[in-house]
Design an enzyme around this catalytic site. Structure first.
Site, short mmCIF file in Angstrom:
data_model
loop_
_atom_site.label_atom_id
_atom_site.label_comp_id
_atom_site.label_asym_id
_atom_site.label_seq_id
_atom_site.Cartn_x
_atom_site.Cartn_y
_atom_site.Cartn_z
N ASN A 61 -63.72 -52.26 40.79
CA ASN A 61 -62.67 -51.84 39.89
C ASN A 61 -61.76 -53.02 39.53
O ASN A 61 -61.87 -53.61 38.46
CB ASN A 61 -61.85 -50.74 40.59
CG ASN A 61 -61.22 -49.79 39.59
OD1 ASN A 61 -61.39 -49.94 38.39
ND2 ASN A 61 -60.51 -48.83 40.10
N ASP A 62 -60.92 -53.39 40.47
CA ASP A 62 -59.92 -54.43 40.19
C ASP A 62 -60.54 -55.79 39.91
O ASP A 62 -59.97 -56.58 39.15
CB ASP A 62 -58.95 -54.52 41.38
CG ASP A 62 -58.35 -53.15 41.69
OD1 ASP A 62 -58.01 -52.44 40.72
OD2 ASP A 62 -58.25 -52.80 42.87
N VAL A 63 -61.71 -56.07 40.50
CA VAL A 63 -62.28 -57.42 40.33
C VAL A 63 -62.85 -57.65 38.94
O VAL A 63 -63.23 -58.76 38.59
CB VAL A 63 -63.38 -57.71 41.38
CG1 VAL A 63 -62.79 -57.68 42.78
CG2 VAL A 63 -64.54 -56.76 41.27
N VAL A 64 -62.91 -56.57 38.10
CA VAL A 64 -63.37 -56.76 36.72
C VAL A 64 -62.29 -56.32 35.73
O VAL A 64 -62.57 -56.15 34.55
CB VAL A 64 -64.68 -55.97 36.44
CG1 VAL A 64 -65.85 -56.60 37.16
CG2 VAL A 64 -64.54 -54.51 36.83
N ALA A 91 -56.04 -51.15 44.00
CA ALA A 91 -54.75 -51.68 43.57
C ALA A 91 -53.96 -50.60 42.83
O ALA A 91 -52.80 -50.80 42.48
CB ALA A 91 -54.95 -52.89 42.67
#
Lengths: 467, 112
Positions: free
Chosen positions: A391-394, A432
């Site tokens: 999720n957050d890493v992209v 996050a």
């Protein structure tokens, strides 16, 4: 023999310490790593055997205590190591950190209890450091273990009272430590240990699951410093060297993790990251945005007709234990002439390098797995990006939206690819707590469901419909 | 007091502190060489290495046994029992850490 070994004990310890350095050196690549691990085993054997000769009364029955304890502990550790699933590595590592911490506490208390030995100022100071670092490591790691294993008792604590309580416990710990230092009062030593134990728990308990890679590597560092502290107490250079190696290693990993999130260690440990994120979602982003969802069959069809596919695995893949299904899907696509690669973000998963281990377990070739820096420039030329439970890493907000709490965090630039497919259970936010604009792009397609089930359906679609 | 500790106690603090500082530098440079893909095995192997506290634990177990009757169990004091528990915990780390690292590294290797 006995005299010889005990006379040259320090030399044997030196050999052990050098082997420990070579152990870490070996981990620079997968080919030399196995050799490195062997060096570690040899070094540890030398350390233990030498110590057997250093002890003054080898025939004494207390020596059998050592052997019995060693066999029991060894058997438990070995059994756990053989049987643990790779998806459960993070909590296993956390559990092992807590064992080192508790061990250091026991050694320090044993040393303090030891009758008839006067501890001078420096020794008291060393005992104090070794004991409280060990105690914090123990309870903090215990919480991290509970959190990673999703135990009910490991609830993230929240509230305005947390920081004052942390401060009070910390001050009390230091206060009793100083009292022990000046008076050699046993009561103060125990009180200090108790406060350190409480502090460890309250310190880590407010930190959310998304920050666990940093916490786990930080505690790795702590377990090393605890070992070094015990080394100071015993004036044993081997313990100091091994402890420092572990301590630096964990500290560097924590730094790498923090850099990968564009945050400071301080911010992770004491920060208001979680709070800020929650506030933002509550404020504005409630307006309905449109997203496209598709079936696994559609996605499979798209991928089998692509020239190149990049797969971005995240914690969702670990949770669904989908790594083997992913590997099969990748193999089938490759058979159809599609170029398939994997892109790993440094903080994907719940511990440093977690995704690499899962993919290695599934036999994905090492060459197909690329780090963020290696793959980011290739996304623009990629037909399909398949995001699995990440999720957050992209999240492109990290690049485009200065108001986002994760602004500045390096991400995998999946949004540059021609098509993005995202496997998720629902539209819920990631760790996050942020919404992700990537999901609402015209070129994006959501595929809802359990990662393993979805991947298996894609596999069927690719196999059946590619001709 | 056993002879090893008594002997070591004569080492000045500054020299042992020197070892400490040097080891931190060595650790710093060596760990940067570890490839990110192997960060999990790195944590597992450092877990095993921190099990080296077993040396301290063993010394605590026997610290009260010096020079006494080898057949007597009166040597067993709270210090030695705590030490034995510490040996137990550290052994979990040592055996578990090396074994699980070996297992992971075998996975990384076999596809070559």
């Amino acid at each position: 023999m006995h005299d010889f070994v005990s006379q040259y004990a320090d030399w044997f310890y030196l050999v052990g310490a050098v082997l420990f350095i070579l152990t870490l050196r070996g981990l620079s690549g997968p080919k030399t790593a196995i050799q490195g691990n062997r060096y570690g085993m040899i070094g540890m054997t030398i350390a233990i055997v030498t110590t057997f000769f250093v002890v003054p009364a080898p025939a004494s029955p207390v020596v059998w205590l050592i052997i019995a304890a060693m066999v029991a502990g060894g058997a438990i550790g070995f059994y756990r190591a053989r049987t643990v699933a790779m998806t459960h590595m993070p909590e296993t590592v956390a559990m092992m950190h807590s064992a080192v911490g508790l061990s250091a506490v026991c050694i320090a208390i044993a040393a303090v209890l030891h009758e008839g030995v006067y501890h001078d100022g420096i020794h008291r100071f060393e005992l104090f450091i070794g004991c409280f670092v060990g105690a914090i490591t123990f309870t903090a790691s215990l919480f991290a273990y509970g959190k990673l294993a999703a135990k009910k008792w490991a609830k993230t604590i929240k509230g305005g009272w947390v920081k004052p309580v942390q401060a009070i416990l910390f001050v009390a710990m230091i206060g009793f430590g100083i009292h022990y230092f000046t008076t050699e009062s046993m009561t103060s030593f125990y009180a200090m240990t108790a406060f350190a134990l409480a502090f460890g728990y309250v310190w880590i308990a407010p930190i959310g699951g998304g920050d666990m890679p940093v916490v786990v590597s930080l505690l790795n560092s702590f377990s090393g410093w605890a070992a070094a502290g015990i080394g100071f107490t015993l004036n044993n250079s081997m313990l100091i060297i091994a402890g420092s190696l572990v301590g630096s290693s964990g500290a560097i990993l924590s730094y790498v993790m923090c850099r990968a999130m564009n945050r400071s260690l301080f911010n992770v440990l004491f920060g208001g990251f979680g709070a800020a994120a929650v506030a933002e979602v509550a404020e504005g982003e409630q307006k309905q945005k449109n997203y496209r969802s598709g079936s696994a069959e559609d996605a499979g069809f798209l991928m089998s007709n692509a020239d190149s596919v990049v797969i971005v695995p995240g914690y969702g893949m670990a949770q669904a234990r989908a790594q083997n299904a992913v590997k099969e899907l990748a193999d089938t696509l490759k058979e159809k002439g599609v170029k398939v690669r994997f892109a790993i973000h440094p903080v994907a998963g719940r511990m440093p390098g977690h995704m690499n281990v899962l993919l290695a377990e599934a036999d994905v070739p090492y060459e197909d797995i690329l780090e963020m820096d290696e793959i980011n420039s290739d996304f623009a030329g990629t037909d399909v990006v398949l995001v699995i439970g990440a999720n957050d890493v992209v999240n492109p907000a990290a690049k485009d939206d200065p108001s986002s709490p994760i602004y500045g965090m390096p991400i995998l630039e999946a949004s540059k690819a021609r098509t993005v497919m995202i496997i998720k259970r629902s539209m819920a936010t990631g760790y996050a707590g942020l919404d992700n604009d990537l999901f609402y792009l015209d070129k994006s397609m959501m595929v809802f469901g359990d990662a393993k089930k979805v991947i298996e359906d894609m596999y069927k679609a690719v196999n059946g419909g590619g001709h | 007091m056993n002879q090893a500790v008594a002997h070591a106690a004569s080492v000045p603090f500054v020299s042992i502190f020197t070892i400490f500082v040097m080891a931190i530098f060595v650790g710093y440079y060596v760990v940067w060489g570890v490839t990110p893909a192997l960060h999990t095995p790195l944590m597992a192997v450092t877990n095993a290495l921190s099990g080296v506290v077993i040396v301290g634990a063993m010394l605590q177990v026997v610290s009260s046994g010096a020079g006494t009757d080898p057949a007597a169990f009166k040597d067993i004091t709270p210090t030695s029992l705590l030490g034995a528990f510490a040996v137990f915990l550290a052994s979990i780390n040592i055996f578990g850490g090396f074994a699980v690292t070996e297992r992971m590294l075998a996975m990384f290797k076999k596809k070559k």
